[in-house]
Scaffold this active site. Sequence first.
Site, PDB file in Angstrom:
ATOM      1  N   SER A  44      58.455 -17.848  66.363  1.00  0.00           N
ATOM      2  CA  SER A  44      58.145 -19.179  65.830  1.00  0.00           C
ATOM      3  C   SER A  44      58.249 -20.285  66.887  1.00  0.00           C
ATOM      4  O   SER A  44      58.729 -21.390  66.593  1.00  0.00           O
ATOM      5  CB  SER A  44      59.031 -19.487  64.613  1.00  0.00           C
TER       6      SER A  44
ATOM      7  N   HIS B  56      56.476  -4.194  70.777  1.00  0.00           N
ATOM      8  CA  HIS B  56      56.553  -5.354  69.874  1.00  0.00           C
ATOM      9  C   HIS B  56      57.133  -4.888  68.540  1.00  0.00           C
ATOM     10  O   HIS B  56      56.863  -3.765  68.095  1.00  0.00           O
ATOM     11  CB  HIS B  56      55.153  -5.955  69.671  1.00  0.00           C
TER      12      HIS B  56
ATOM     13  N   GLY C 214      57.023 -15.190  63.102  1.00  0.00           N
ATOM     14  CA  GLY C 214      56.075 -15.564  62.056  1.00  0.00           C
ATOM     15  C   GLY C 214      56.706 -16.175  60.818  1.00  0.00           C
ATOM     16  O   GLY C 214      56.060 -16.310  59.785  1.00  0.00           O
TER      17      GLY C 214
ATOM     18  N   LYS D  91      47.738 -11.065  68.416  1.00  0.00           N
ATOM     19  CA  LYS D  91      47.868 -10.020  67.376  1.00  0.00           C
ATOM     20  C   LYS D  91      46.482  -9.567  66.918  1.00  0.00           C
ATOM     21  O   LYS D  91      45.552  -9.518  67.720  1.00  0.00           O
ATOM     22  CB  LYS D  91      48.717 -10.531  66.205  1.00  0.00           C
TER      23      LYS D  91
ATOM     24  N   GLU E 173      56.342  -5.424  65.622  1.00  0.00           N
ATOM     25  CA  GLU E 173      55.337  -4.969  64.645  1.00  0.00           C
ATOM     26  C   GLU E 173      54.882  -3.547  64.969  1.00  0.00           C
ATOM     27  O   GLU E 173      54.564  -2.776  64.064  1.00  0.00           O
ATOM     28  CB  GLU E 173      54.152  -5.957  64.621  1.00  0.00           C
TER      29      GLU E 173
ATOM     30  N   GLU F 202      62.939 -11.040  71.007  1.00  0.00           N
ATOM     31  CA  GLU F 202      62.266 -11.526  69.811  1.00  0.00           C
ATOM     32  C   GLU F 202      63.044 -11.109  68.568  1.00  0.00           C
ATOM     33  O   GLU F 202      62.868  -9.988  68.053  1.00  0.00           O
ATOM     34  CB  GLU F 202      60.857 -10.924  69.734  1.00  0.00           C
TER      35      GLU F 202
ATOM     36  N   ASN G  84      50.302 -13.984  72.250  1.00  0.00           N
ATOM     37  CA  ASN G  84      49.986 -12.721  71.565  1.00  0.00           C
ATOM     38  C   ASN G  84      49.108 -13.043  70.360  1.00  0.00           C
ATOM     39  O   ASN G  84      49.600 -13.546  69.353  1.00  0.00           O
ATOM     40  CB  ASN G  84      51.307 -12.051  71.131  1.00  0.00           C
TER      41      ASN G  84
HETATM   42  C1  PEP Z   1      55.059 -12.645  68.370  1.00  0.00           C
HETATM   43  O1  PEP Z   1      54.007 -12.250  67.904  1.00  0.00           O
HETATM   44  O2  PEP Z   1      55.589 -12.023  69.292  1.00  0.00           O
HETATM   45  C2  PEP Z   1      55.645 -13.880  67.833  1.00  0.00           C
HETATM   46  C3  PEP Z   1      56.743 -14.322  68.376  1.00  0.00           C
HETATM   47  O3  PEP Z   1      55.011 -14.464  66.785  1.00  0.00           O
HETATM   48  P1  PEP Z   1      55.258 -15.983  66.244  1.00  0.00           P
HETATM   49  O4  PEP Z   1      55.233 -16.876  67.445  1.00  0.00           O
HETATM   50  O5  PEP Z   1      54.106 -16.232  65.313  1.00  0.00           O
HETATM   51  O6  PEP Z   1      56.571 -15.997  65.573  1.00  0.00           O
END
Ligand code: PEP
Length: 264
Positions: free
Chosen positions: A222, A104, A182, A14, A106, A176, A12
């Site tokens: 992460s 997601h 992040g 983003k 976000e 998630e 992803n």
């Molecule tokens: C994500 O954007 O779904 C995500 C898990 O980000 P990160 O790997 O940066 O934590």
Amino acid sequence: MKQARTTIIAGNWKMNYGPSRAAQFTMEILPQLNQITHHDYNLLCILCPPAISIPAVHQLLHMGRYTHIELGAQNMYFEEQGAFTGELSPHMVRELCSTVILGHSERRMYFGETDEQVHKKTLAAFKHGLRPIVCIGENLAQYEAGQTEQVIRTQVQGALAQLPEEKLGDLVVAYEPIWAIGTGRAATPEIAGNVTGLIRQLYGEMYGHEAAAALHILYGGSVTVANIGTFIIHPEIDGALVGGASLKPDFVELVRQAAESSLL
Ligand code: PEP
């Protein structure tokens, strides 16, 4: 080998990499990614650039006919067409993508997306032959208050109820935990495995044991080259949704580790 389900690694990106940079980065990683996914590995890699960069990446993938590397959108609307400024319809997404990330955290946090909307989007994805990756997960306060199970139950029952049974094989769920996204603070494989196990159990209560056994559930939060293997070897975890680490050239190494770990 741990299981029959395909290992899926979705990157992803983003709101990073416009069309030129997206094309440049894709050219950088594609030859090696292709070598890995062309092996005997039961692995699928999905790149999810920002909407405006999808055509640039599509062109590169299409030119090389990379069968185990696919393209995904990060969001879409559920309506077919019309006066919805700024949105993408499922049909538009399907022209260039196989997959769409839905719900997601976000999107939920900054744009107020609800389980009800995610449900509508999931139905729209199925209708148009898209593979939805539906994201669920608790925030830090909920995690610390021991509410993870309750939050997951509400999200599974809200976003994944009453789906057409003939399409269930296309569904991917991503667990998630928001506190891990992040932050550099990944969940342990044990925590992630327990929650993915819970998701499979709740899903099984809705659609039966066979559908639950076939469901692909990813972990996200992460994930890096250093920890991907520890998630992949967990029997309940079928891959990862990767944010930050999918923007770096060593994403290739991450995919390689996932491929190798999926054979253990
Ligand atoms: C994500 O954007 O779904 C995500 C898990 O980000 P990160 O790997 O940066 O934590």
